[in-house]
Motif scaffolding. Structure first.
Motif, short mmCIF file in Angstrom:
data_model
loop_
_atom_site.label_atom_id
_atom_site.label_comp_id
_atom_site.label_asym_id
_atom_site.label_seq_id
_atom_site.Cartn_x
_atom_site.Cartn_y
_atom_site.Cartn_z
N ALA A 216 0.82 -1.21 0.00
CA ALA A 216 0.00 0.00 0.00
C ALA A 216 0.86 1.26 0.00
N THR A 217 0.44 2.25 -0.76
CA THR A 217 1.14 3.53 -0.83
C THR A 217 0.52 4.58 0.07
N ARG A 218 -0.54 4.19 0.80
CA ARG A 218 -1.26 5.08 1.69
C ARG A 218 -1.86 6.28 0.96
N ASP A 219 -2.19 6.07 -0.33
CA ASP A 219 -2.89 7.11 -1.08
C ASP A 219 -4.36 7.17 -0.68
N THR A 220 -4.87 6.07 -0.15
CA THR A 220 -6.26 6.01 0.29
C THR A 220 -6.28 5.77 1.81
N GLY A 221 -7.44 6.00 2.38
CA GLY A 221 -7.56 5.81 3.82
C GLY A 221 -9.02 5.75 4.23
N ARG A 259 -6.80 9.86 0.42
CA ARG A 259 -6.44 10.46 1.70
C ARG A 259 -6.49 11.98 1.64
N GLN A 260 -6.12 12.56 0.50
CA GLN A 260 -6.14 14.02 0.37
C GLN A 260 -7.57 14.55 0.52
N SER A 261 -8.54 13.86 -0.08
CA SER A 261 -9.94 14.29 0.05
C SER A 261 -10.44 14.11 1.47
N LEU A 262 -10.05 13.02 2.11
CA LEU A 262 -10.47 12.78 3.50
C LEU A 262 -9.92 13.86 4.43
N GLN A 263 -8.68 14.26 4.20
CA GLN A 263 -8.09 15.30 5.05
C GLN A 263 -8.81 16.64 4.86
N ALA A 264 -9.16 16.95 3.61
CA ALA A 264 -9.88 18.20 3.36
C ALA A 264 -11.27 18.15 4.00
N SER A 276 -14.49 13.89 13.97
CA SER A 276 -14.04 13.09 12.84
C SER A 276 -12.59 12.72 13.08
N MET A 277 -12.19 11.54 12.63
CA MET A 277 -10.85 11.06 12.92
C MET A 277 -10.37 10.13 11.81
N LEU A 278 -9.18 10.40 11.28
CA LEU A 278 -8.57 9.51 10.31
C LEU A 278 -8.11 8.24 11.02
N LEU A 279 -8.45 7.09 10.44
CA LEU A 279 -8.10 5.81 11.06
C LEU A 279 -6.71 5.38 10.62
N ASN A 280 -6.06 4.64 11.49
CA ASN A 280 -4.70 4.19 11.22
C ASN A 280 -4.73 2.91 10.39
N VAL A 281 -5.16 3.04 9.14
CA VAL A 281 -5.21 1.91 8.22
C VAL A 281 -4.53 2.33 6.93
N LEU A 283 -5.34 0.79 3.91
CA LEU A 283 -6.21 0.48 2.79
C LEU A 283 -7.60 1.05 3.05
N ALA A 284 -8.37 1.18 1.98
CA ALA A 284 -9.77 1.59 2.11
C ALA A 284 -10.63 0.34 1.99
N PHE A 285 -11.09 -0.19 3.12
CA PHE A 285 -11.90 -1.40 3.13
C PHE A 285 -13.35 -1.06 2.79
N HIS A 286 -14.07 -2.07 2.29
CA HIS A 286 -15.46 -1.90 1.89
C HIS A 286 -15.61 -0.70 0.95
N HIS A 287 -14.74 -0.71 -0.04
CA HIS A 287 -14.64 0.37 -1.02
C HIS A 287 -14.52 -0.28 -2.40
N PRO A 288 -15.07 0.34 -3.44
CA PRO A 288 -14.96 -0.25 -4.78
C PRO A 288 -13.53 -0.60 -5.19
N GLY A 289 -12.55 0.08 -4.59
CA GLY A 289 -11.17 -0.22 -4.92
C GLY A 289 -10.73 -1.61 -4.51
N MET A 290 -11.48 -2.25 -3.60
CA MET A 290 -11.14 -3.61 -3.17
C MET A 290 -11.59 -4.67 -4.17
N ARG A 291 -12.09 -4.25 -5.32
CA ARG A 291 -12.54 -5.21 -6.33
C ARG A 291 -11.40 -6.05 -6.86
N ILE A 292 -10.19 -5.64 -6.59
CA ILE A 292 -9.03 -6.41 -7.05
C ILE A 292 -9.01 -7.82 -6.44
#
Length: 553
Positions: A216-221, A259-264, A276-281, A283-292
């Motif tokens: 993971a590159t931590r681009d999502t969160g 992550r940039q959108s979440l921070q904004a 509101s609080m960013l979680l220490n994860v 990956l973005a679970f239960h997200h369309p990106g997990m279709r992989i």
């Protein structure tokens, strides 16, 4: 005189409990003792009662109630570790399987050491593993067991053991469900696949998650938000690339995306004092990106043997029941990764459609109980786990389930008889001393009853008084009874999902500003007082430390 578990004679069939003539002043009882819990069927004045007790002195406690105890008297009895309820048909019960996020060191060790059915279940799981899964119970480093590679099989080990304990006592739920990963555990308990298939699925999943997290590159969160649904809708409108991963309660949501959108979005919510609080994860679970994961999961799931559920199983993404054919079952499982967990709708469907009134949570703590209570306050929730005191939690759950009519008294009697030594102790032997681990919690010592609660904190009396008043209102206890060492969750029964509301009300009454993350370090009343007084005095609040106070999966 109370009898020790080793010397309790075999129970006659439960029908014998009705043999007491109506009008008898003293109740007649059939009783059994098993794994530190006393079970009894009582008959008095033509009325039947079920009793589950953690105290060997249950006879004295029950006798003091009188013939027709009211609700207040029964609540008082329950506070002393004795549960009593009319012997009537139990309403439908759902068993809920918890997901990731609440693991703690030593989890499961007390179950293994004190409950034979749980121990046998853990040994069955260990026999399937090619590594020392039982060794997880002796790991003291929380980070070592928090990674998905170890936490996933660890949770399955625990929840399968807890369920095996209840199943050995004849628990027959009307429905199974699970939150996120817990759904995969629930599928095995509902009979859709067996233990071997369950271990393969969860062990394989743990490996896949570990690989994805390593790359993971931590681009999502992900981000937890405590707000009404209209605030969430507004946030999604302003940041279209943000997705709702979890609808946990009407006021608790988990958002995911870049992550940039979440921070904004977080910055905008903070300006409005919306927790509101960013979680220490990573990956973005239960997200369309997990279709992989879909193609790989479909191929492997299709190769396993699956069956129609023996007990209805709820889907966390449709709030409907699982289908009966294997292709559809596999599709439901793979859909779980890339779609929203609609827990709010699930609770509503169980309550309205399925008639569920009692909920039993399997897992490390009482996380799902809190979510259910926030969705449906009329629900009765029980938890099989408690951090640091698993024996007491399991015994209390068994005692309460029996009193509510969910366990099989004949089966309990057979188990108790099977465990009885061939050469029992003499009848005139002194009864064993009560087990301190199951005794009701005693009042906190160290202060005379007439000492004001505020004086125990040694701080600003007026501000402390306001804080204690707020806590007292939230937990329903007298302010004078509060002590600094009282645990907010376990002593005062305050759910973590209530903490954001508590914080907002504290800010309003005290005129302070406290960052939401500060609550992650709050465990006791004393912690809460220190954080709020620090904010009020202009001092820095407790250091920010991301944790797992909100469920992510």
């Amino acid at each position: 005189m109370p009898r020790d578990e080793r010397r309790t004679p075999p129970c006659p069939p439960p029908a014998a409990a009705t043999a007491a003539p109506a009008g008898d002043a003293a109740p007649e009882a059939l009783e059994a003792a098993l794994d530190g819990v006393r079970y009894a069927l009582l008959r008095q004045d033509g009325a039947g009662w079920r009793l589950g007790s953690l105290s060997p002195l249950w006879r004295e406690e029950a006798a003091a109630l009188g013939v027709a105890p009211d609700a207040h008297a029964l609540e008082s009895l329950a506070a002393r570790g004795v549960w009593l309820a009319p012997d009537a048909a139990a309403p439908p019960l759902a068993v809920m399987c918890c997901g990731l996020g609440s693991v703690w060191p030593g989890m499961g060790r007390e179950l293994y050491d004190n409950f034979p059915a749980a121990r046998a279940a853990m040994d069955r799981v260990a026999a399937l593993a090619d590594w020392d899964v039982l060794g997880l119970m002796d790991e003291t480093d929380v980070e070592a067991i928090s990674h998905s590679r170890r936490q996933i099989p660890y949770l399955f080990l625990l929840e399968y053991a807890q369920w095996s304990q209840f199943a050995s006592l004849g628990l027959a739920p009307a429905l199974f469900c699970g939150h996120s990963l817990g759904e995969l555990i629930g599928l095995s308990l509902a009979g859709i696949y067996g233990l071997e298939e369950a271990w393969y699925i969860l062990e394989t999943r743990a490996g896949h998650m570990a690989e994805l997290e390593a790359r993971a590159t931590r681009d999502t969160g992900m981000m937890a938000v405590h707000a009404e649904s209209d605030v969430i809708d507004e946030t999604l409108a302003n940041w279209p690339d943000i997705y709702v991963s979890n609808r946990n309660t009407p006021r608790q949501f988990i958002l995911s995306g870049p992550r940039q959108s979440l921070q904004a979005a977080r910055a905008a919510l903070r300006k409005r004092r919306i927790p509101s609080m960013l979680l220490n994860v990573s990956l973005a679970f239960h997200h369309p990106g997990m279709r992989i994961l879909r193609d790989l999961s479909q191929r492997r799931l299709g190769a396993l043997e699956m069956r129609a559920p023996r007990v209805p199983m709820l889907s966390g993404i449709t709030a409907g029941h699982y289908p009966h054919d294997q292709p559809s079952i596999c599709r439901y499982i793979t859909d779980l990764d890339e779609n929203t967990v609609i827990w709010t709708d699930c609770v509503d469907a169980m309550w309205r459609r399925d008639g569920i009134r009692h909920f039993l949570e399997l897992g490390p703590q009482d996380t799902l109980c809190g979510l259910v209570a926030d969705c449906e306050p009329r629900a009765l929730c029980l938890s099989a786990g408690r951090k640091g005191n698993e024996v007491a939690a399991m015994r209390a759950a068994c005692a309460r389930l029996h009193a509510l009519g969910h366990l099989s008294f004949p089966r309990i009697c057979r188990l108790a008889a099977a465990r009885r030594p061939a050469d029992p102790a003499p009848e005139d032997a002194a009864p064993a001393a009560p087990d301190a681990s199951v005794a009701p919690v005693a009042p906190v010592a160290g202060a005379a009853p007439d000492v004001p609660a505020e004086a125990l904190f040694g701080r600003d009396t007026e501000q402390v008084s306001r804080i204690l008043e707020l806590v007292a209102e939230s937990c329903g206890r007298p302010r004078a009874a509060l002590r600094p060492e009282h645990d907010l969750r376990y002593d005062l029964a305050l759910r973590s999902s209530r903490f954001p509301l508590l914080l907002q009300e504290a800010e309003r009454r005290l005129g302070v500003r406290v960052e939401f993350e500060a609550l992650l370090q709050v465990t006791t009343v004393g912690d809460l007082v220190r954080v709020l007084l620090g904010a009020g005095g202009g001092a820095a609040s407790a250091p920010r430390e991301r944790g797992r106070a909100v469920r992510r999966k």
